[in-house]
Scaffold this motif. Structure first.
Motif, short mmCIF file in Angstrom:
data_model
loop_
_atom_site.label_atom_id
_atom_site.label_comp_id
_atom_site.label_asym_id
_atom_site.label_seq_id
_atom_site.Cartn_x
_atom_site.Cartn_y
_atom_site.Cartn_z
N VAL A 155 0.83 -1.21 0.00
CA VAL A 155 0.00 0.00 0.00
C VAL A 155 0.87 1.25 0.00
O VAL A 155 0.50 2.28 -0.58
N LEU A 156 2.04 1.16 0.62
CA LEU A 156 2.91 2.33 0.73
C LEU A 156 3.54 2.73 -0.60
O LEU A 156 4.05 3.84 -0.73
N VAL A 157 3.50 1.84 -1.59
CA VAL A 157 3.93 2.24 -2.94
C VAL A 157 2.97 3.30 -3.46
O VAL A 157 3.39 4.32 -4.02
N ASP A 158 1.67 3.09 -3.26
CA ASP A 158 0.67 4.08 -3.69
C ASP A 158 0.77 5.36 -2.86
O ASP A 158 0.58 6.47 -3.38
N VAL A 159 1.06 5.20 -1.57
CA VAL A 159 1.23 6.39 -0.72
C VAL A 159 2.43 7.20 -1.19
O VAL A 159 2.40 8.44 -1.22
N ALA A 160 3.51 6.50 -1.59
CA ALA A 160 4.69 7.20 -2.12
C ALA A 160 4.32 8.00 -3.36
O ALA A 160 4.72 9.17 -3.51
N ARG A 161 3.55 7.39 -4.26
CA ARG A 161 3.14 8.11 -5.47
C ARG A 161 2.31 9.34 -5.11
O ARG A 161 2.47 10.40 -5.71
N SER A 162 1.41 9.19 -4.12
CA SER A 162 0.57 10.33 -3.73
C SER A 162 1.40 11.43 -3.08
O SER A 162 0.96 12.58 -3.02
N SER A 163 2.60 11.08 -2.60
CA SER A 163 3.51 12.07 -2.02
C SER A 163 4.42 12.71 -3.07
O SER A 163 5.28 13.52 -2.74
N PRO A 192 -7.07 -8.69 3.55
CA PRO A 192 -6.36 -7.63 2.82
C PRO A 192 -6.38 -6.32 3.59
O PRO A 192 -7.33 -6.01 4.31
N ILE A 193 -5.33 -5.55 3.39
CA ILE A 193 -5.26 -4.21 3.99
C ILE A 193 -6.09 -3.24 3.13
O ILE A 193 -6.09 -3.35 1.90
N PRO A 194 -6.81 -2.31 3.73
CA PRO A 194 -7.57 -1.32 2.95
C PRO A 194 -6.67 -0.54 2.00
O PRO A 194 -5.44 -0.49 2.17
N ASP A 195 -7.29 0.08 1.00
CA ASP A 195 -6.48 0.80 0.01
C ASP A 195 -5.95 2.12 0.58
O ASP A 195 -6.30 2.53 1.70
N ALA A 196 -5.10 2.76 -0.20
CA ALA A 196 -4.35 3.93 0.29
C ALA A 196 -5.25 5.07 0.78
O ALA A 196 -4.99 5.62 1.86
N PRO A 197 -6.31 5.48 0.06
CA PRO A 197 -7.13 6.59 0.58
C PRO A 197 -7.75 6.29 1.94
O PRO A 197 -7.83 7.18 2.80
N VAL A 198 -8.20 5.05 2.16
CA VAL A 198 -8.78 4.68 3.45
C VAL A 198 -7.71 4.74 4.54
O VAL A 198 -7.95 5.28 5.64
#
Length: 370
Positions: free
Chosen positions: A101-109, A353-359
């Motif tokens: 999930v932190l790959v998507d968080v990195a992109r959002s950063s 599964p872990i919730p997605d990045a926005p959640v």
């Protein structure tokens, strides 16, 4: 002798083809490329749970001698390394957090990602002590799984914590105060981040969605508020657990590999613990749990080949044999060490599964005040 233009052109084409073919071949065989020239130095951040692996002399030797890579990997919390400008502004060439999930968080950063690949998998577990685990078994919160392993009904434990039950009420005598489980700070470290997501989904009855987060975020905040101090990294929390004993750290959140790595580092020390310690460390496998994938994020193209090196068979075997990390598919390695094999559950089927990045980002905002 004069060379015709046609012959010269054919020569250039052949040289270009050879060069391209050579590049492609070396790209596909980095262990050969690593033998030529000076080693490449790469700087980046990695989660504390991988500190032992990255400091391993055999790992460092394979990276340098076979792949031509020398790493300056500095410890940072998985969440903060993909969000904090003070870290990202240092221009790391790679990031190695502990959740996909932190790959998507990195992109959002705003992180520009060249390539990403899961290297290891490690399920989220609870660490406790044998006498505490036995009390949980008697009270119906856990079940023995053979050896120093147990399974635990995490939802039942969470409901008891939210209700403010004492340790005595959940079957554990001799401990002061209300029952609690301690994780790392979810806004800094991945094990706390993933435990927050797992807690939210369990309390909601399914993988939590953004529109239903408001129904349970208060209960999740209660679980985290009861923890008290939350260390910034998984490695720090595990060190506190080992040093503090059953009274100071009755139950914590960690990665499966952490106790395995600690046992393997010093077999004689473990034998002394088994023979003399008043309480012995044990693993409680939550049912369900969450798998923590460890993706290597190449921020700079120069770090792309680090991914190829880390997924090589030699380094994956070292990660398993000496540090207890499962491979990319969650598989375990060869049974060469009884200390290792007797402490892991080979198959883990109950996975949420872990919730997605926005959640998860919305949940982190809620927990920042917990």
């Amino acid at each position: 002798m004069a060379i015709s233009r046609r012959a010269f052109g054919i020569g250039l084409l052949a040289a270009s083809a050879a060069g391209t073919g050579g590049y492609v071949y070396l790209r596909q065989h980095p262990e050969i490329a690593g033998r030529f020239g000076e080693p490449k130095r790469l700087f980046g951040f990695a989660g504390g749970e991988k500190e032992g692996f990255l400091a391993n002399a055999r790992v460092r030797s394979v990276l340098e001698r076979r792949f031509g890579l020398i790493l300056d990997a500095r410890r940072a919390g998985s969440v903060e390394m993909v969000r904090e400008r003070t870290l990202l502004d240092q221009k790391p060439q790679f990031l190695w957090p502990s959740s996909s999930v932190l790959v998507d968080v990195a992109r959002s950063s705003g992180v520009k990602i060249s390539r990403d690949q899961v290297i290891f998998n490690s399920p989220i577990v609870l660490y406790s002590w044998d006498r505490i685990a036995d009390g949980l078994v008697k009270a119906g919160f856990a079940e023995p799984a053979g050896g120093p392993r147990y399974t635990v009904d995490l939802l039942k434990v969470l409901k008891a914590i939210i209700a403010g039950e004492s340790w005595e009420a959940i079957g554990v005598s001799g401990l002061f105060g209300r029952a609690r489980v301690v994780s790392t700070d979810p806004n800094k470290s991945n094990s706390g981040f993933m435990f927050a997501g797992l807690t939210a989904s369990l309390l909601s009855g399914d993988v939590i969605a953004l529109d239903s987060l408001g129904k349970i975020d208060g209960d999740v905040a209660t679980v985290f508020r009861r923890m008290g101090y939350k260390p910034p990294s998984s490695g720090k929390l595990f060190d506190d657990y080992i040093a503090g004993g059953a009274g100071a750290q009755p139950m914590i959140v960690g990665y499966e590999n952490q106790l395995i790595e600690w046992v393997l580092q010093d077999a004689d020390r473990w034998k002394r613990v088994e023979a003399n310690a008043p309480s012995k460390p044990v693993i409680l496998y939550p049912k369900p749990t969450a798998f923590s994938a460890h993706p290597l994020i190449s921020v700079d193209r120069s770090a792309d080949e680090l991914i190829d090196a880390l997924i090589s068979e030699s380094l994956l075997e070292l990660a398993w044999e000496e540090h207890g990390f499962r491979g990319p598919l969650g598989t375990i390695g060869k049974a060469r060490n009884s200390l290792l094999q007797s402490r892991l559950i080979e198959r883990i089927d109950a996975v949420l599964p872990i919730p997605d990045a926005p959640v998860m980002l919305a949940l982190l905002d809620r927990l920042s005040t917990a």
